[in-house]
Design an enzyme around this catalytic site. Sequence first.
Site, PDB file in Angstrom:
ATOM      1  N   CYS A  43      65.320  14.079  46.667  1.00 33.16           N
ATOM      2  CA  CYS A  43      66.063  14.365  45.436  1.00 33.16           C
ATOM      3  C   CYS A  43      67.416  15.007  45.776  1.00 33.16           C
ATOM      4  O   CYS A  43      67.684  15.344  46.929  1.00 33.16           O
ATOM      5  CB  CYS A  43      65.257  15.303  44.538  1.00 33.16           C
ATOM      6  N   CYS A  94      67.107  18.371  47.437  1.00 37.42           N
ATOM      7  CA  CYS A  94      66.580  18.246  48.799  1.00 37.42           C
ATOM      8  C   CYS A  94      67.698  17.862  49.766  1.00 37.42           C
ATOM      9  O   CYS A  94      67.814  18.425  50.862  1.00 37.42           O
ATOM     10  CB  CYS A  94      65.457  17.219  48.846  1.00 37.42           C
TER      11      CYS A  94
END
Length: 79
Positions: free
Chosen positions: A10, A13
């Site tokens: 994501c 991340c």
Amino acid sequence: MKVQVYGTGCGNCKALEKTAKKAIDDLGVDVEVEKIEDMEKILEAGLLSVPGFAVEGEMKSMGRVPSVEEIKKWIKARM
């Protein structure tokens, strides 16, 4: 030394991985960044939300992107 970035890919991340690499570059130290995207390994690490950040397997942060300064402090503490 090795740090672990836990996440599924994501935006947060990816931001954490970038922030970790910036902190390591700023410190000028030899630290390997291990990206862990496997959900089974993420759950085994005890993460309740991603992204997660660990130094030598010791979880330091979960569910947020820590600052460059925080990451530098955690790395320095293990040196």
